[in-house]
Scaffold this motif. Structure first.
Motif, PDB file in Angstrom:
ATOM      1  N   ASP A 124     -21.858  42.875  -9.186  1.00  0.00           N
ATOM      2  CA  ASP A 124     -22.537  42.711  -7.887  1.00  0.00           C
ATOM      3  C   ASP A 124     -21.862  41.667  -6.995  1.00  0.00           C
ATOM      4  O   ASP A 124     -21.802  41.829  -5.771  1.00  0.00           O
ATOM      5  CB  ASP A 124     -24.018  42.360  -8.111  1.00  0.00           C
ATOM      6  N   SER A 162     -17.522  33.190 -10.609  1.00  0.00           N
ATOM      7  CA  SER A 162     -17.043  34.303 -11.438  1.00  0.00           C
ATOM      8  C   SER A 162     -15.517  34.376 -11.394  1.00  0.00           C
ATOM      9  O   SER A 162     -14.917  34.391 -10.314  1.00  0.00           O
ATOM     10  CB  SER A 162     -17.638  35.614 -10.913  1.00  0.00           C
ATOM     11  N   ASP A 304     -15.183  31.825 -24.304  1.00  0.00           N
ATOM     12  CA  ASP A 304     -14.313  32.624 -25.173  1.00  0.00           C
ATOM     13  C   ASP A 304     -13.961  31.908 -26.485  1.00  0.00           C
ATOM     14  O   ASP A 304     -13.294  32.486 -27.344  1.00  0.00           O
ATOM     15  CB  ASP A 304     -13.018  33.002 -24.430  1.00  0.00           C
ATOM     16  N   VAL A 326     -22.786  31.345 -20.245  1.00  0.00           N
ATOM     17  CA  VAL A 326     -22.041  32.234 -19.349  1.00  0.00           C
ATOM     18  C   VAL A 326     -22.453  33.706 -19.524  1.00  0.00           C
ATOM     19  O   VAL A 326     -22.684  34.409 -18.549  1.00  0.00           O
ATOM     20  CB  VAL A 326     -20.516  32.058 -19.529  1.00  0.00           C
TER      21      VAL A 326
HETATM   22  C1  UD1 Z   1     -13.397  36.564 -17.473  1.00  0.00           C
HETATM   23  C2  UD1 Z   1     -12.535  36.664 -18.709  1.00  0.00           C
HETATM   24  C3  UD1 Z   1     -13.392  36.571 -19.961  1.00  0.00           C
HETATM   25  C4  UD1 Z   1     -14.212  35.285 -19.922  1.00  0.00           C
HETATM   26  C5  UD1 Z   1     -14.978  35.161 -18.609  1.00  0.00           C
HETATM   27  C6  UD1 Z   1     -15.682  33.826 -18.453  1.00  0.00           C
HETATM   28  C7  UD1 Z   1     -10.704  38.063 -17.951  1.00  0.00           C
HETATM   29  C8  UD1 Z   1      -9.990  39.356 -18.037  1.00  0.00           C
HETATM   30  N1  UD1 Z   1     -11.840  37.945 -18.680  1.00  0.00           N
HETATM   31  O1  UD1 Z   1     -14.318  37.653 -17.511  1.00  0.00           O
HETATM   32  O2  UD1 Z   1     -12.534  36.554 -21.096  1.00  0.00           O
HETATM   33  O3  UD1 Z   1     -15.142  35.294 -20.982  1.00  0.00           O
HETATM   34  O4  UD1 Z   1     -14.077  35.307 -17.490  1.00  0.00           O
HETATM   35  O5  UD1 Z   1     -14.792  32.780 -18.580  1.00  0.00           O
HETATM   36  O6  UD1 Z   1     -10.255  37.141 -17.300  1.00  0.00           O
HETATM   37  N2  UD1 Z   1     -21.255  38.161 -13.224  1.00  0.00           N
HETATM   38  C9  UD1 Z   1     -22.228  38.736 -12.436  1.00  0.00           C
HETATM   39  N3  UD1 Z   1     -21.816  39.491 -11.365  1.00  0.00           N
HETATM   40  C10 UD1 Z   1     -20.500  39.668 -11.046  1.00  0.00           C
HETATM   41  C11 UD1 Z   1     -19.526  39.042 -11.852  1.00  0.00           C
HETATM   42  C12 UD1 Z   1     -19.932  38.300 -12.946  1.00  0.00           C
HETATM   43  O7  UD1 Z   1     -23.416  38.603 -12.687  1.00  0.00           O
HETATM   44  O8  UD1 Z   1     -20.203  40.337 -10.062  1.00  0.00           O
HETATM   45  C13 UD1 Z   1     -21.691  37.362 -14.383  1.00  0.00           C
HETATM   46  C14 UD1 Z   1     -21.209  37.974 -15.696  1.00  0.00           C
HETATM   47  O9  UD1 Z   1     -22.106  38.963 -16.137  1.00  0.00           O
HETATM   48  C15 UD1 Z   1     -21.189  36.754 -16.589  1.00  0.00           C
HETATM   49  C16 UD1 Z   1     -20.768  35.635 -15.648  1.00  0.00           C
HETATM   50  O10 UD1 Z   1     -21.050  36.105 -14.327  1.00  0.00           O
HETATM   51  O11 UD1 Z   1     -22.473  36.499 -17.092  1.00  0.00           O
HETATM   52  C17 UD1 Z   1     -19.299  35.259 -15.744  1.00  0.00           C
HETATM   53  O12 UD1 Z   1     -18.514  36.394 -15.512  1.00  0.00           O
HETATM   54  P1  UD1 Z   1     -17.025  36.310 -14.939  1.00  0.00           P
HETATM   55  O13 UD1 Z   1     -16.636  34.881 -14.734  1.00  0.00           O
HETATM   56  O14 UD1 Z   1     -16.908  37.244 -13.805  1.00  0.00           O
HETATM   57  O15 UD1 Z   1     -16.204  36.877 -16.182  1.00  0.00           O
HETATM   58  P2  UD1 Z   1     -15.141  38.035 -16.198  1.00  0.00           P
HETATM   59  O16 UD1 Z   1     -14.249  37.920 -15.025  1.00  0.00           O
HETATM   60  O17 UD1 Z   1     -15.799  39.332 -16.483  1.00  0.00           O
END
Ligand code: UD1
Length: 415
Positions: A124, A162, A304, A326
């Protein structure tokens, strides 16, 4: 379905060389599409996620092949803005195709991305922030269709820092006229690496590593040769593997600054750690103490490495408390450690772990990438033989995991 067979009880000792970072390489592979010239990613790890990304690139006409250890990408044959579900389902990083296709061709159609099941993982924030820059987005039947004909520069504020949303916005706005500013962005080292890579191609990005990134739109990017940063999570996993086995290991090709939260935790816990440029030496006794961890965005303790630290806590003296801030569902591996004799109680996002004298080998299944690595660490210290199913999860992110452990004296083989 391949498995690891591990006979526990060996102390790790020796030297190990860390590969380039999975989480740096995946957005770089997408970023390579922003030019029609050749991009060479040096020392690219040969892991399942990289091969899944190669499949996605080839599916839309991009040339991507390994030449020795380097990955060559050339996007002059890019012929589609549609990423099919069949290739995107493997990998959450397929979401980066949204940013690059919008930047390059003003249109993108991608299915909701796949990847590890460690939480709800919506996109989102990616969608809302692109919309706020004027991208028209339709979400329908599991796919997202975007039109960036009227995309403009502007200020985006992320509700949460994020990693993926920050990277997607950086990729999407490299060609947007004017200055795009991302506030409350992620500060992970992989974000800095993406900035350096894009600037090496001629982009004008600044501020990565702080909570505000600025992207000054440029007209075109050119090819580059780039070596990504070392994998701080792989390095952290080997550090914890050394701690859990009471070993003595020298870890090469690591930036200690990027895992200072882990180093700090272990230095306070009977481990001797010394740093020398890109080498970490760690020696650990067997009398480890319990600890407390709260995972958080960088520079907080990395989510991680949470699973691997939970595995370590199972054999530490006293009661450890680990809180996952997270992701919502990142303790799936815990029930497998419990099968090995661990004493873990889960209360929502918090695990209370009472150290036991021993874990025992049994058959367990990796539920996801880092959870799988944690189970291997459990197997290294368990009495008897551990069989870890679901090796493919682990191979998504670790390059030659069992060979590196084998070279450090572990008794591990794939069967
Ligand atoms: C990246 C890493 C992953 C790591 C994570 C957090 C890569 C390829 N993967 O994942 O290994 O565990 O960062 O350090 O780099 N969220 C939302 N909406 C969004 C986007 C994220 O609600 O649009 C939430 C996710 O569900 C999660 C949190 O935000 O709970 C963190 O996500 P995010 O930092 O985006 O992680 P990734 O980029 O998926």
């Amino acid at each position: 379905m391949e498995k690891y067979q591990i006979k526990g009880g060996r102390r790790l000792s020796g030297k190990v060389e860390i590969s380039c970072a999975k989480n740096a390489v995946l957005p770089l592979m997408a970023g390579a599409l922003l030019t029609n010239e050749e991009v060479l990613i040096k020392n690219c790890p040969k892991i399942v996620d990289v091969y899944s990304m190669i499949k996605i690139l080839r599916c839309i006409g991009v040339d991507a092949e390994f030449i020795g250890n380097d990955l060559r990408i050339c996007a002059d044959g890019l012929n589609s803005e549609v990423v099919p579900f069949s290739v995107a389902k493997e990998l959450r990083s397929s979401v980066f195709m949204l940013g690059v296709l919008l930047a390059k061709n003003k249109r993108a159609e991608i299915p909701y991305p796949g990847g590890c099941e460690i939480g709800l993982r919506p996109i989102d924030m990616h969608v809302a922030s692109l919309k706020s820059l004027g991208v028209v987005i339709e979400e329908d039947g599991g796919k997202i269709t975007c039109d960036a004909s009227n995309m403009k520069s502007g200020v985006v504020y992320l509700d949460f820092p994020s990693v993926g949303a920050t990277e997607n916005l950086m990729l999407a706005s490299v060609f947007t006229k004017g200055e795009t500013i991302i506030k409350n962005c992620a500060k992970e080292p992989e974000i800095v690496d993406l900035m350096n890579f894009l600037n090496g191609m001629g982009a004008k990005v600044s501020g990565a590593g702080t909570d505000t990134i600025k992207i000054d739109g440029v007209k075109r990017l050119h090819g580059t040769i780039y070596k990504p940063i070392p994998d701080r999570i792989e390095a952290g996993t080997f550090i914890i593997a050394t701690a859990i086995t009471g070993g003595e290991v020298e870890i090469f090709n690591v930036n200690p600054e990027n895992i200072s939260s882990l180093i700090h935790k272990l230095c306070n816990n009977t481990c001797k750690i010394s740093l020398n440029n890109d080498i970490i030496y760690i020696k650990c006794g067997k009398s480890r103490k319990s600890f407390t961890i709260d995972t958080n965005p960088y520079p907080g303790f990395p989510t991680d490495l949470q699973a691997q630290m939970t595995a370590l806590a199972t054999v530490c003296k006293g009661t450890s408390v680990i809180t996952e801030n997270v992701f919502e569902m990142r303790f799936k591996f815990a029930k497998e450690l419990i099968k090995m004799g661990a004493d873990i109680k889960l209360y929502g996002r918090t695990a209370i772990i009472k150290g036991v004298r021993k874990l025992f080998g049994t058959t367990i299944t990796a539920p996801d990438l880092r959870g799988g690595a944690a189970l291997v660490l459990g197997g290294l210290v368990a009495e008897g033989t551990t069989i870890v199913n679901g090796v493919r999860h682990i191979e998504r992110g670790y390059d030659g995991f069992e060979n590196k452990l084998l070279a450090l004296g572990a008794d591990i083989k794939k069967i």
